[in-house]
Each structure stands twice: as structure tokens, then as C-alpha cells.
Design an enzyme around this catalytic site. Structure first.
Site, mmCIF file in Angstrom:
data_model
loop_
_atom_site.group_PDB
_atom_site.id
_atom_site.type_symbol
_atom_site.label_atom_id
_atom_site.label_comp_id
_atom_site.label_asym_id
_atom_site.label_seq_id
_atom_site.Cartn_x
_atom_site.Cartn_y
_atom_site.Cartn_z
ATOM 1 N N THR A 41 -11.888 -23.364 -3.314
ATOM 2 C CA THR A 41 -13.313 -23.849 -3.447
ATOM 3 C C THR A 41 -13.350 -24.889 -4.833
ATOM 4 O O THR A 41 -12.731 -24.441 -5.907
ATOM 5 C CB THR A 41 -14.122 -22.671 -3.750
ATOM 6 O OG1 THR A 41 -13.821 -21.729 -2.544
ATOM 7 C CG2 THR A 41 -15.690 -22.916 -3.659
ATOM 8 N N THR A 42 -13.999 -25.840 -4.463
ATOM 9 C CA THR A 42 -14.262 -26.674 -5.612
ATOM 10 C C THR A 42 -15.754 -26.736 -6.350
ATOM 11 O O THR A 42 -16.369 -26.053 -5.655
ATOM 12 C CB THR A 42 -13.937 -28.248 -5.213
ATOM 13 O OG1 THR A 42 -14.634 -28.467 -4.137
ATOM 14 C CG2 THR A 42 -12.468 -28.417 -4.965
ATOM 15 N N HIS B 185 -15.382 -38.474 1.368
ATOM 16 C CA HIS B 185 -15.398 -37.166 2.041
ATOM 17 C C HIS B 185 -16.594 -37.227 2.932
ATOM 18 O O HIS B 185 -17.482 -37.960 2.850
ATOM 19 C CB HIS B 185 -15.465 -35.952 1.135
ATOM 20 C CG HIS B 185 -14.284 -35.567 0.565
ATOM 21 N ND1 HIS B 185 -13.852 -36.064 -0.813
ATOM 22 C CD2 HIS B 185 -13.369 -34.602 0.873
ATOM 23 C CE1 HIS B 185 -12.692 -35.645 -1.086
ATOM 24 N NE2 HIS B 185 -12.466 -34.813 -0.185
ATOM 25 N N LYS C 88 -20.146 -32.410 2.356
ATOM 26 C CA LYS C 88 -19.484 -31.741 1.086
ATOM 27 C C LYS C 88 -20.593 -31.574 -0.111
ATOM 28 O O LYS C 88 -21.344 -32.430 -0.081
ATOM 29 C CB LYS C 88 -18.590 -32.643 0.669
ATOM 30 C CG LYS C 88 -17.774 -32.419 -0.786
ATOM 31 C CD LYS C 88 -16.562 -33.122 -0.711
ATOM 32 C CE LYS C 88 -15.719 -32.554 -2.148
ATOM 33 N NZ LYS C 88 -15.317 -31.135 -2.196
ATOM 34 N N ALA D 223 -6.264 -24.033 -6.349
ATOM 35 C CA ALA D 223 -5.824 -25.655 -6.439
ATOM 36 C C ALA D 223 -7.051 -26.518 -5.907
ATOM 37 O O ALA D 223 -7.590 -26.091 -4.860
ATOM 38 C CB ALA D 223 -4.716 -25.796 -5.597
ATOM 39 N N SER D 224 -7.125 -27.745 -6.803
ATOM 40 C CA SER D 224 -8.202 -28.404 -6.116
ATOM 41 C C SER D 224 -7.742 -29.079 -4.737
ATOM 42 O O SER D 224 -8.585 -29.549 -3.818
ATOM 43 C CB SER D 224 -8.549 -29.943 -6.914
ATOM 44 O OG SER D 224 -7.313 -30.451 -7.164
ATOM 45 N N ASN D 225 -6.536 -29.051 -4.478
ATOM 46 C CA ASN D 225 -5.908 -29.586 -3.078
ATOM 47 C C ASN D 225 -4.723 -28.783 -2.819
ATOM 48 O O ASN D 225 -3.685 -29.025 -3.632
ATOM 49 C CB ASN D 225 -5.714 -31.132 -3.139
ATOM 50 C CG ASN D 225 -5.809 -31.760 -1.903
ATOM 51 O OD1 ASN D 225 -4.974 -31.268 -0.842
ATOM 52 N ND2 ASN D 225 -6.790 -32.674 -1.366
#
Ligand SMILES: NC(=O)C1=CN([C@@H]2O[C@H](COP(=O)(O)OP(=O)(O)OC[C@H]3O[C@@H](n4cnc5c(N)ncnc54)[C@H](OP(=O)(O)O)[C@@H]3O)[C@@H](O)[C@H]2O)C=CC1
Ligand SMILES: O=C(O)C1=N[C@H](C(=O)O)C[C@H](O)C1
EC number: 1.17.1.8
Length: 231
Positions: free
Chosen positions: A72-73, A131, A135, A96-98
């Protein structure tokens, strides 16, 4: 492996499909307050929820002694606090952001390119991310990671969405229907431009990376990153 999914939206559903194909079992699909559930039958929790819920979800997993992977960001101002709580509770955690392998390779390339470009002051660096329109956060967590990697390897002092001041990296965020995630780092001079770009064609890379991280952390304690998992 028995997996608790914290968040059951686009990512939760993709993880369910790929994890089941890899022989794992989904034992929870949670879309509300995780503290209402006894997670003890899960080997690991994977959180892809919403910015407002992520910190609570993650720290509840530490309380309940369940290793947690979070993608989750938009909640990272509380990351250091989450790390402290993880250590206190002897928990296991990867944010991790990704999670995609491709983006983690792209991160390495980004670091290296920033280091190479450091002496060449005629080039100005910028970041663009695109995106889907659902988002919630902008810029993306991945764009923030890219900016932080450049800052660590250059003379840049910070980053700013849209209107950067001198010494800051401008980050642009575009929202277009159905785009899973595109990130570009550009170095522009009067003479030429150098661009590096990562384009996700689906959410499968993010989901697979999170499952691989969950398989990796299962019997560990501590705070790790995707670098520990992949390289
Ligand atoms: N790190 C990475 O590799 C990636 C990160 N992401 C990030 O993951 C997150 C989720 O993305 P995505 O799946 O597309 O988003 P979705 O909006 O599709 O899914 C979010 C889910 O979280 C649920 N939810 C809402 N409140 C809570 C709560 N309190 N506890 C648990 N779940 C809750 C929602 O339920 P309801 O629908 O009922 O509200 C929904 O099921 C975002 O922050 C996104 O930026 C996305 C892709 C890759
Ligand atoms: O919200 C998304 O979809 C994504 N979010 C992550 C981010 O904010 O960087 C990762 C990926 O780009 C997809």
C-alpha cells in the site's frame, strides 16, 4: 502457505489468482478493520489496502505475530514508526513501493544513471508517472522511490509534485483510464534527452513480487526490503 489478504480490490484479487496457482491458500480476504480478526491461522499477511488503513493493518499483524508484506502506498510518513513497532514486537515486515522484478531492476538502473549524470550539470532531471484514474495517491509510491534514489546519488535536495524549486526534482503525475503503472525518468539538455522508462502491462508483476516476498519472509523476523528478496 496460508495467506491473509488485507484489502481485496484490484491487487488482492490478482494476488489471490496467482497465489492459488502457486499452491497457496487464501484464508482471509479482509476489507474492514483487521483487528476484528484472529489471524493466527495465517502464515503471512499481504496488505494492498488504502493509505488510511495500512499502518493499522501492518501494526496489527505485528501484535498478532504474523509476518506482513505491504504494498500500500501513500502512508509512508508513518513507515519509521512501523519499523520501530516491528522491532519491539519481534515481527517480520517488508514494505515496497513496487514489488515487480522489472521495477526493482529499473530502480538499480535509476541509481546508476543518477550517479553517472552527477557531473553533467547541463542536464535537468524530471520524473513522470502515469496511473489509472482510481488511484488515490499522487505522486505514486514508485515515483517517490525513484526521486529518493536520485537524491541519494546526486546534488538534488528534494522533489516536488509539478512545480519544483531550484535544486528539486519535478515529479509529474498523470491519470489515464486503465493504465496499470508507467514511470519515466528523463534527463534533458538543450542538445538531447536521455529517458529510462518502465511500463507495467498488467498488475501481475506487482502481485507475483509480493507473493515471492511472502514466501521468502515466512520463517524470518526483522525488517527487510525487496533488495534482500531479489538480489
Ligand atoms: N507496491 C506495489 O507493487 C503496488 C502497490 N499498489 C498499492 O496498493 C494499494 C491497493 O491498490 P488496489 O488494489 O489497486 O486498490 P483497490 O482500491 O482496488 O483495493 C483496495 C482494497 O482495500 C480495501 N479496504 C478499504 N478499507 C480497508 C481496511 N480498513 N482494511 C483492509 N482493506 C480495506 C477496499 O475495500 P472496499 O472496496 O470495500 O473499500 C479494497 O478491497 C494502493 O495503495 C496502491 O497504490 C498497487 C499496485 C502495486
Ligand atoms: O496504485 C497503483 O495501481 C500502483 N501503485 C504503486 C505506486 O504507487 O507506485 C505501484 C504501481 O505503480 C501501481
Amino acid at each position: 502457505m496460508k495467506i491473509a489478504l488485507l484489502g481485496y480490490g484490484r491487487m488482492g484479487k490478482t494476488i489471490e489468482r496467482l497465489a492459488t496457482e502457486r499452491g497457496h491458500e487464501i484464508v482471509f480476504k479482509i476489507k474492514d478493520d483487521v483487528a476484528n480478526y484472529d489471524l493466527s491461522k495465517a502464515d503471512v499477511a499481504i496488505d494492498f489496502s488504502v493509505p488510511d488503513a495500512a499502518f493499522h493493518n501492518i501494526t496489527t499483524c505485528f501484535e498478532q505475530q504474523v509476518p506482513v508484506i505491504s504494498g500500500t502506498t501513500g502512508w509512508l510518513e508513518k513507515y519509521d514508526e512501523a519499523v520501530e513497532i516491528c522491532k519491539e514486537k519481534n515481527g517480520a515486515f517488508i514494505y515496497a513501493s513496487n514489488f515487480s522484478l522489472g521495477v526493482n531492476l529499473f530502480f538499480e538502473l535509476n541509481r546508476k544513471l543518477a550517479e553517472m549524470m552527477r557531473p553533467f550539470k547541463d542536464y535537468s532531471v524530471s520524473i513522470e508517472e502515469i496511473h489509472h484514474t482510481q488511484k488515490l495517491d499522487a505522486p505514486s509510491g514508485t515515483a517517490i522511490s525513484l526521486a529518493e534514489q536520485i537524491i541519494e546519488n546526486s546534488d538534488k535536495k528534494g522533489w516536488k509534485l509539478d512545480h519544483a524549486a531550484e535544486g528539486e526534482i519535478p515529479v509529474r503525475a498523470k491519470r489515464i483510464e486503465n493504465v496499470p503503472g508507467t514511470h519515466m525518468v528523463s534527463y534533458d539538455s538543450k542538445i538531447d534527452s536521455i529517458n529510462i522508462e518502465h511500463i507495467a502491462h498488467s498488475r501481475e508483476g506487482f502481485a507475483l513480487g509480493a507473493i515471492v516476498a511472502a514466501e521468502w519472509i515466512r520463517d524470518k523476523t526483522g525488517v527487510f526490503t525487496m533488495k534482500d528478496v531479489l538480489f
